[in-house]
Design a protein around this motif. Sequence first.
Motif, PDB file in Angstrom:
ATOM      1  N   ALA A 134       3.945   4.306   6.698  1.00  0.00           N
ATOM      2  CA  ALA A 134       4.466   5.643   7.022  1.00  0.00           C
ATOM      3  C   ALA A 134       5.822   5.540   7.713  1.00  0.00           C
ATOM      4  CB  ALA A 134       3.471   6.396   7.907  1.00  0.00           C
ATOM      5  N   GLU A 135       5.951   4.607   8.648  1.00  0.00           N
ATOM      6  CA  GLU A 135       7.217   4.426   9.357  1.00  0.00           C
ATOM      7  C   GLU A 135       8.351   4.055   8.412  1.00  0.00           C
ATOM      8  OE1 GLU A 135       6.540   1.441  12.331  1.00  0.00           O
ATOM      9  OE2 GLU A 135       5.133   2.697  13.445  1.00  0.00           O
ATOM     10  N   ARG A 136       8.012   3.360   7.334  1.00  0.00           N
ATOM     11  CA  ARG A 136       9.036   2.872   6.401  1.00  0.00           C
ATOM     12  C   ARG A 136       9.165   3.742   5.152  1.00  0.00           C
ATOM     13  NH1 ARG A 136       7.303  -0.567   9.804  1.00  0.00           N
ATOM     14  NH2 ARG A 136       8.437  -2.456  10.371  1.00  0.00           N
ATOM     15  N   GLY A 137       8.365   4.773   5.063  1.00  0.00           N
ATOM     16  CA  GLY A 137       8.429   5.669   3.915  1.00  0.00           C
ATOM     17  C   GLY A 137       7.987   5.010   2.620  1.00  0.00           C
ATOM     18  N   LEU A 138       7.055   4.072   2.714  1.00  0.00           N
ATOM     19  CA  LEU A 138       6.548   3.367   1.535  1.00  0.00           C
ATOM     20  C   LEU A 138       5.138   3.816   1.210  1.00  0.00           C
ATOM     21  CD1 LEU A 138       7.651  -0.329   2.228  1.00  0.00           C
ATOM     22  CD2 LEU A 138       8.577   1.211   0.499  1.00  0.00           C
ATOM     23  N   THR A 139       4.769   3.692  -0.050  1.00  0.00           N
ATOM     24  CA  THR A 139       3.395   3.960  -0.468  1.00  0.00           C
ATOM     25  C   THR A 139       2.669   2.635  -0.675  1.00  0.00           C
ATOM     26  OG1 THR A 139       3.925   3.912  -2.820  1.00  0.00           O
ATOM     27  CG2 THR A 139       4.118   6.055  -1.684  1.00  0.00           C
ATOM     28  N   LEU A 140       1.361   2.716  -0.715  1.00  0.00           N
ATOM     29  CA  LEU A 140       0.554   1.530  -0.985  1.00  0.00           C
ATOM     30  C   LEU A 140       0.875   0.984  -2.381  1.00  0.00           C
ATOM     31  CD1 LEU A 140      -1.527   0.185   0.845  1.00  0.00           C
ATOM     32  CD2 LEU A 140      -3.306   1.342  -0.438  1.00  0.00           C
ATOM     33  N   THR A 141       1.132   1.878  -3.318  1.00  0.00           N
ATOM     34  CA  THR A 141       1.476   1.462  -4.679  1.00  0.00           C
ATOM     35  C   THR A 141       2.785   0.682  -4.695  1.00  0.00           C
ATOM     36  OG1 THR A 141       0.336   3.377  -5.595  1.00  0.00           O
ATOM     37  CG2 THR A 141       1.932   2.284  -7.019  1.00  0.00           C
ATOM     38  N   ARG A 142       3.775   1.160  -3.976  1.00  0.00           N
ATOM     39  CA  ARG A 142       5.072   0.461  -3.921  1.00  0.00           C
ATOM     40  C   ARG A 142       4.926  -0.895  -3.233  1.00  0.00           C
ATOM     41  NH1 ARG A 142       8.996  -1.686  -6.135  1.00  0.00           N
ATOM     42  NH2 ARG A 142      10.915  -1.826  -4.937  1.00  0.00           N
ATOM     43  N   SER A 198       2.281  -2.701  -3.181  1.00  0.00           N
ATOM     44  CA  SER A 198       1.578  -3.524  -4.153  1.00  0.00           C
ATOM     45  C   SER A 198       2.556  -4.158  -5.142  1.00  0.00           C
ATOM     46  CB  SER A 198       0.552  -2.670  -4.905  1.00  0.00           C
ATOM     47  OG  SER A 198      -0.025  -3.384  -5.969  1.00  0.00           O
ATOM     48  N   GLU A 199       3.501  -3.371  -5.612  1.00  0.00           N
ATOM     49  CA  GLU A 199       4.525  -3.883  -6.532  1.00  0.00           C
ATOM     50  C   GLU A 199       5.397  -4.934  -5.868  1.00  0.00           C
ATOM     51  OE1 GLU A 199       6.528  -0.257  -7.491  1.00  0.00           O
ATOM     52  OE2 GLU A 199       4.974   0.411  -8.887  1.00  0.00           O
ATOM     53  N   LEU A 200       5.743  -4.720  -4.608  1.00  0.00           N
ATOM     54  CA  LEU A 200       6.628  -5.637  -3.891  1.00  0.00           C
ATOM     55  C   LEU A 200       5.970  -6.977  -3.586  1.00  0.00           C
ATOM     56  CD1 LEU A 200       8.241  -3.184  -1.312  1.00  0.00           C
ATOM     57  CD2 LEU A 200       9.375  -4.257  -3.270  1.00  0.00           C
ATOM     58  N   VAL A 201       4.679  -6.959  -3.268  1.00  0.00           N
ATOM     59  CA  VAL A 201       4.023  -8.192  -2.831  1.00  0.00           C
ATOM     60  C   VAL A 201       3.131  -8.835  -3.887  1.00  0.00           C
ATOM     61  CG1 VAL A 201       4.120  -7.530  -0.403  1.00  0.00           C
ATOM     62  CG2 VAL A 201       2.077  -7.026  -1.730  1.00  0.00           C
ATOM     63  N   GLY A 202       2.855  -8.130  -4.983  1.00  0.00           N
ATOM     64  CA  GLY A 202       2.034  -8.716  -6.036  1.00  0.00           C
ATOM     65  C   GLY A 202       0.552  -8.778  -5.686  1.00  0.00           C
ATOM     66  N   VAL A 203       0.091  -7.812  -4.913  1.00  0.00           N
ATOM     67  CA  VAL A 203      -1.317  -7.710  -4.544  1.00  0.00           C
ATOM     68  C   VAL A 203      -1.809  -6.358  -5.049  1.00  0.00           C
ATOM     69  CG1 VAL A 203      -2.931  -7.590  -2.597  1.00  0.00           C
ATOM     70  CG2 VAL A 203      -1.006  -9.173  -2.513  1.00  0.00           C
ATOM     71  N   SER A 204      -3.024  -6.314  -5.559  1.00  0.00           N
ATOM     72  CA  SER A 204      -3.524  -5.063  -6.127  1.00  0.00           C
ATOM     73  C   SER A 204      -3.633  -3.969  -5.063  1.00  0.00           C
ATOM     74  CB  SER A 204      -4.900  -5.279  -6.771  1.00  0.00           C
ATOM     75  OG  SER A 204      -5.891  -5.439  -5.784  1.00  0.00           O
ATOM     76  N   VAL A 205      -3.521  -2.735  -5.522  1.00  0.00           N
ATOM     77  CA  VAL A 205      -3.658  -1.584  -4.636  1.00  0.00           C
ATOM     78  C   VAL A 205      -5.054  -1.597  -4.005  1.00  0.00           C
ATOM     79  CG1 VAL A 205      -3.742   0.941  -4.530  1.00  0.00           C
ATOM     80  CG2 VAL A 205      -1.974  -0.185  -5.882  1.00  0.00           C
ATOM     81  N   ASN A 246      -6.965  -4.188  -3.245  1.00  0.00           N
ATOM     82  CA  ASN A 246      -7.029  -5.174  -2.166  1.00  0.00           C
ATOM     83  C   ASN A 246      -6.235  -4.728  -0.942  1.00  0.00           C
ATOM     84  OD1 ASN A 246      -8.764  -6.901  -3.475  1.00  0.00           O
ATOM     85  ND2 ASN A 246      -7.140  -8.152  -4.342  1.00  0.00           N
ATOM     86  N   LEU A 247      -5.097  -4.106  -1.154  1.00  0.00           N
ATOM     87  CA  LEU A 247      -4.330  -3.583  -0.019  1.00  0.00           C
ATOM     88  C   LEU A 247      -5.081  -2.446   0.668  1.00  0.00           C
ATOM     89  CD1 LEU A 247      -0.673  -3.570  -1.399  1.00  0.00           C
ATOM     90  CD2 LEU A 247      -1.665  -5.110   0.311  1.00  0.00           C
ATOM     91  N   SER A 248      -5.786  -1.641  -0.104  1.00  0.00           N
ATOM     92  CA  SER A 248      -6.567  -0.550   0.461  1.00  0.00           C
ATOM     93  C   SER A 248      -7.709  -1.084   1.332  1.00  0.00           C
ATOM     94  CB  SER A 248      -7.133   0.327  -0.658  1.00  0.00           C
ATOM     95  OG  SER A 248      -7.879   1.390  -0.123  1.00  0.00           O
ATOM     96  N   VAL A 249      -8.347  -2.150   0.887  1.00  0.00           N
ATOM     97  CA  VAL A 249      -9.404  -2.789   1.681  1.00  0.00           C
ATOM     98  C   VAL A 249      -8.831  -3.258   3.013  1.00  0.00           C
ATOM     99  CG1 VAL A 249     -10.896  -4.825   1.798  1.00  0.00           C
ATOM    100  CG2 VAL A 249     -10.856  -3.433  -0.275  1.00  0.00           C
ATOM    101  N   LEU A 250      -7.657  -3.860   2.968  1.00  0.00           N
ATOM    102  CA  LEU A 250      -6.998  -4.321   4.188  1.00  0.00           C
ATOM    103  C   LEU A 250      -6.624  -3.138   5.080  1.00  0.00           C
ATOM    104  CD1 LEU A 250      -5.802  -6.761   5.715  1.00  0.00           C
ATOM    105  CD2 LEU A 250      -3.702  -6.417   4.403  1.00  0.00           C
ATOM    106  N   LYS A 251      -6.027  -2.129   4.497  1.00  0.00           N
ATOM    107  CA  LYS A 251      -5.560  -0.950   5.238  1.00  0.00           C
ATOM    108  C   LYS A 251      -6.699  -0.234   5.944  1.00  0.00           C
ATOM    109  CE  LYS A 251      -4.493   3.065   3.174  1.00  0.00           C
ATOM    110  NZ  LYS A 251      -4.812   4.319   3.780  1.00  0.00           N
TER     111      LYS A 251
END
Length: 77
Positions: free
Chosen positions: A17-25, A27-34, A36-41
């Motif tokens: 939120a602070e950086r104005g990024l979405t989980l999808t973006r 995911s694209e930047l780091v090469g990890v599925s949305v 898996n990032l959602s589980v972490l988040k």
Amino acid sequence: MPEAGSTVHCRLDELLAERGLTLTRLSELVGVSVVNLSVLKNDRARAIRFSTLEAICTALDCEVGDLLTTGATARPT
């Protein structure tokens, strides 16, 4: 070894939120599925690879301590 009852909280949603990024973006930047990032988040991850942690911190321009908090600084359940 962690104390019984200690918690780790992932601040991924706040940092995104602070950086104005979405989980999808991210995911694209780091090469990890949305998924898996959602589980972490949502604090449901039981483990994270150092390479994934490094990639997330690089993409968010933060330190590990900015992303993960423990004990008194962790979000209450």
